[in-house]
Enzyme design. Structure first.
Site, PDB file in Angstrom:
ATOM      1  N   GLU A  50       0.859  -1.180   0.000  1.00 34.92           N
ATOM      2  CA  GLU A  50       0.000   0.000   0.000  1.00 34.92           C
ATOM      3  C   GLU A  50       0.890   1.223   0.000  1.00 34.92           C
ATOM      4  O   GLU A  50       1.795   1.338   0.829  1.00 34.92           O
ATOM      5  CB  GLU A  50      -0.812   0.028   1.296  1.00 34.92           C
ATOM      6  CG  GLU A  50      -2.276  -0.306   1.156  1.00 34.92           C
ATOM      7  CD  GLU A  50      -3.027   0.005   2.443  1.00 34.92           C
ATOM      8  OE1 GLU A  50      -3.190   1.184   2.756  1.00 34.92           O
ATOM      9  OE2 GLU A  50      -3.431  -0.953   3.129  1.00 34.92           O
ATOM     10  N   ASP A  61      -7.033   8.238  10.212  1.00 40.02           N
ATOM     11  CA  ASP A  61      -5.707   7.868  10.667  1.00 40.02           C
ATOM     12  C   ASP A  61      -5.395   8.377  12.073  1.00 40.02           C
ATOM     13  O   ASP A  61      -5.741   9.496  12.441  1.00 40.02           O
ATOM     14  CB  ASP A  61      -4.659   8.391   9.690  1.00 40.02           C
ATOM     15  CG  ASP A  61      -4.643   7.569   8.408  1.00 40.02           C
ATOM     16  OD1 ASP A  61      -4.438   6.342   8.518  1.00 40.02           O
ATOM     17  OD2 ASP A  61      -4.872   8.134   7.326  1.00 40.02           O
ATOM     18  N   TYR A 173     -11.008  -5.208   2.439  1.00 43.37           N
ATOM     19  CA  TYR A 173     -10.212  -4.724   3.561  1.00 43.37           C
ATOM     20  C   TYR A 173     -11.088  -4.787   4.804  1.00 43.37           C
ATOM     21  O   TYR A 173     -12.035  -4.013   4.939  1.00 43.37           O
ATOM     22  CB  TYR A 173      -9.784  -3.285   3.274  1.00 43.37           C
ATOM     23  CG  TYR A 173      -8.668  -2.736   4.142  1.00 43.37           C
ATOM     24  CD1 TYR A 173      -8.679  -2.883   5.524  1.00 43.37           C
ATOM     25  CD2 TYR A 173      -7.601  -2.046   3.576  1.00 43.37           C
ATOM     26  CE1 TYR A 173      -7.659  -2.374   6.303  1.00 43.37           C
ATOM     27  CE2 TYR A 173      -6.577  -1.522   4.339  1.00 43.37           C
ATOM     28  CZ  TYR A 173      -6.608  -1.682   5.709  1.00 43.37           C
ATOM     29  OH  TYR A 173      -5.600  -1.164   6.474  1.00 43.37           O
TER      30      TYR A 173
END
Ligand SMILES: Cc1ncc(COP(=O)(O)O)c(C=O)c1O
Lengths: 261, 385
Positions: A50, A61, A173
């Site tokens: 990634e 994040d 994912y």
């Protein structure tokens, strides 16, 4: 029915050999030698990598990837610069760009998809693009041959999970935990539960990420899934002054753990 | 200004650009708000709290001396007189009632000037909810009084040190908290931004400002409406609430952005914090920092419905610069005995300039005075000395 692309094919092949996939994350432009970091990760046994394209406001994040993104932006990194650098890199494994939707929207869907293709990137992860808003980008990506990886969360209900699996390409994912990226003491119990639910409704590769902080957690997270993404633990090494050697060693350790030795 | 469709769009703007982790919560909120807003009992409780606790209706004040000076008839909708000192209480009472209805015992909020944080802390004290407020470090410094007020009210204030350390980053941090806490926590967003249903819901909770003002104006103006309706625009909630009351009239609607944070004036379409709207950003899509004296307007984006109203030409968006805002802050204080917050001082500043240039002599202007200036007294004192 869309044919599997290079990313999905690679991850299916890994699974067919009875192995677990390892997908490390590198923030594009985080350091002068970031391309060497990518190469080192590939050489140490990554199955795909990634590549983070830093955004000013990364709401999914935690502190480590925020700091990595900020460091990269402070160094003058742009998406165009990252794509140009990747075009000259032959990592030998499929690359997946991970960024936020505004960078895609600003460039224009088709132009952004074209840039990925030109950079030799196989897939894209855009975490703030949920199913409801996916359509325009999805069409541009499919036309360009870019595999858009969708994220499934522990709170995603069954009907949505099935729809996500149908439309996700490359892999699914599985977000291990309700929360943002970042290292954690222990793997959340939600990780295994979600992986199991996903495996029950799809035969596409299911890769678990968020909070996988070391070999033991990687093994645990891969028990119910087809592999893992490891990001913050690696980017912390770079933020602390490490480079290709340190990241390579860490990826190698994860590889050994996942391979059972 | 009706309800957006299920996709949360105002024309091409709005929507729901969020991670999968937040989708169920936004759907739940949409459902809860839709049901509550159609429920007479909920509406009655909301209205009763605003009346008996927050002091509504707020008056419309005719500014005789300022009007004489400017040559236009100026009416102020006095949100500065609402409990906690700004219009923010209207939204927060609605959302706190919703949080309770959804069984969420913890509320988080972002704040810039601290007014939304104070309002949220107040409502949480009133309803017995846990409250955490995220605030950029720059704002913690320049709005110290409001930080103390929030703590007095029992809220935990968490300073945010990332990015520009202002409102934008406080929202980022609140969203990160919410992703991890969404099952127990309601995110009480303070303006008409964020993913659907927020822009719509917050506008509905603020439309009481415009609905009251329209009736009050008609009483004052022998049944007619003002020629201009003016409000400052950060995220745009006091403006959206005000405009909602006048959008069906012939009044010109004017939103005033800070010159250093004019998303509609200088931005281009983009997506941040869950919706598509206008946004200050570079050519790659990195969000730029806004720069304004006013913490409450120091934001590079704007609510999506304003982007829509601008694009169809129903509202006009103009700017005021820091220096003229400071002048306006003092002018209103001296001519009317009303110390405005720096945010609505932007609207006053534009009015002063426009009265000398573009507004026809003798026009009537309704301006929403969204908050009072106590929170800004210290900052302005330092800037003037
Ligand atoms: C008094 C006052 N007015 C206006 C604003 C800006 O918000 P909005 O544009 O949502 O009305 C704030 C925000 O803090 C405020 O405190």
């Amino acid at each position: 029915m869309v044919e599997p692309g290079s990313l999905e094919s690679r991850l299916r092949a890994v699974r067919a050999k009875g192995r677990k996939a390892l997908v490390p994350y590198v923030s594009g432009g985080i350091s002068d030698d970031w391309l060497d970091v990518v190469r080192a990760a590939a050489d140490a046994g990554a199955d795909a990598i990634e590549i983070g394209i830093p955004f000013s406001d990364p709401v999914m994040d935690g502190p480590t990837i925020q700091a990595a993104s900020q460091r990269s932006l402070d160094r003058g990194t742009t998406p165009v610069g990252i794509f140009g650098a990747l075009a000259d890199l032959d990592a030998g494994v499929p690359l997946v760009a991970m960024t936020y939707y505004n960078l895609v929207f600003r460039a224009g869907h088709r132009r952004f998809a074209r840039s990925l293709v030109d950079a030799g990137v196989a897939g894209a992860i855009v975490p703030d693009l949920c199913l409801e808003e996916l359509g325009d980008w999805e069409r541009a990506a499919v036309d360009a041959g870019i595999e858009t990886v969708l994220l499934a969360a522990p709170v995603t209900p069954d009907d949505r999970l099935a729809e996500l699996c149908r439309r996700s390409r490359g892999f699914i994912y599985g977000v291990s935990v309700m929360g943002v990226t970042g290292e954690r003491q222990a793997l959340a119990t939600s990780a295994g539960i979600l992986a199991k639910r996903l495996k029950a409704v799809t035969d596409k590769p299911v890769i678990v990420g968020f909070g996988i902080s070391g070999p033991a957690q990687a093994i645990e997270a891969a028990t119910e899934s087809d592999g893992v993404v490891v990001a913050s633990a690696l980017m912390r090494l770079v933020l602390d002054g490490g480079g290709p050697t340190e990241v390579g060693a860490s990826v190698a350790a994860l590889r050994r753990a996942l391979d059972g030795g | 200004m009706g309800a957006p469709g299920a996709d949360g769009r105002f024309g091409e703007f709005g929507g729901r650009f969020i991670p999968e982790s937040l989708v169920p919560a936004c759907l739940e909120l949409d459902e809860a708000f839709t049901a509550a807003w159609g429920d007479d009992e909920f509406r009655a409780e909301y209205a009763a709290i605003l009346r008996d606790y927050a002091g509504r209706p707020t008056p419309v004040t005719e500014c005789h001396r300022l009007s004489a000076q400017l040559g236009v008839r100026v009416l102020l909708k006095r949100e500065d007189l609402a409990h906690t000192g700004s219009h923010k209480i209207n939204n927060v009472v609605g959302q706190a009632l919703l949080a309770r209805r959804m069984g969420k015992h913890r509320v988080i909020a972002e704040t810039g000037a601290g007014q939304h944080g104070v309002a949220t802390a107040t409502a949480c004290a009133l309803f017995g909810l846990d409250c955490v407020v995220y605030m950029g470090e720059v704002d913690v410094e320049r709005q110290a009084l409001n930080v103390f007020r929030m703590r007095l009210l029992g809220a935990e204030v968490r300073p945010v040190g990332s990015g520009s350390r202002t409102l934008k980053d406080a929202i980022n941090e609140a969203m990160r908290d919410w992703v991890a806490s969404v099952e127990s926590t309601h995110y009480c967003l303070g303006s008409v931004m964020g993913p659907h249903p927020y822009p719509w819901m917050v506008r509905e909770f603020q439309r009481i400002v415009g609905d009251e003002a329209r009736e009050q104006c008609r009483r004052l103006l022998d049944g007619s409406d003002p020629d201009y309706v003016v409000a400052c625009v950060g995220g745009g909630s006091n403006a959206a609430g005000t405009f909602a009351g006048f959008v069906e009239t012939k009044a010109k609607l004017v939103g005033v952005e800070p010159a250093g944070g004019a998303a509609l004036g200088h931005g281009v379409p983009g997506v941040v914090h869950g919706s598509k709207s206008f946004l200050l950003q570079d050519e790659h899509g990195q969000v730029l920092e806004a720069h304004s004296v006013s913490a409450g307007l120091d934001y590079p984006g704007v609510g999506p419905e304003h982007a829509h109203l601008a694009s169809i030409g129903r509202a006009t968006y103009v700017q005021a610069a820091d220096a003229e805002v400071l002048d306006a802050f003092q002018l209103l204080s001296r001519t009317e005995g009303i110390i405005p917050a720096l945010e609505p001082a932007h609207a006053i500043a534009w009015l002063v300039r426009a009265a000398a240039t573009e507004i026809p002599l003798g026009s009537t202007v309704l301006l929403t005075l969204s908050g009072r200036g106590d929170k800004d007294a210290q900052q302005v004192m330092e800037m003037l000395s």
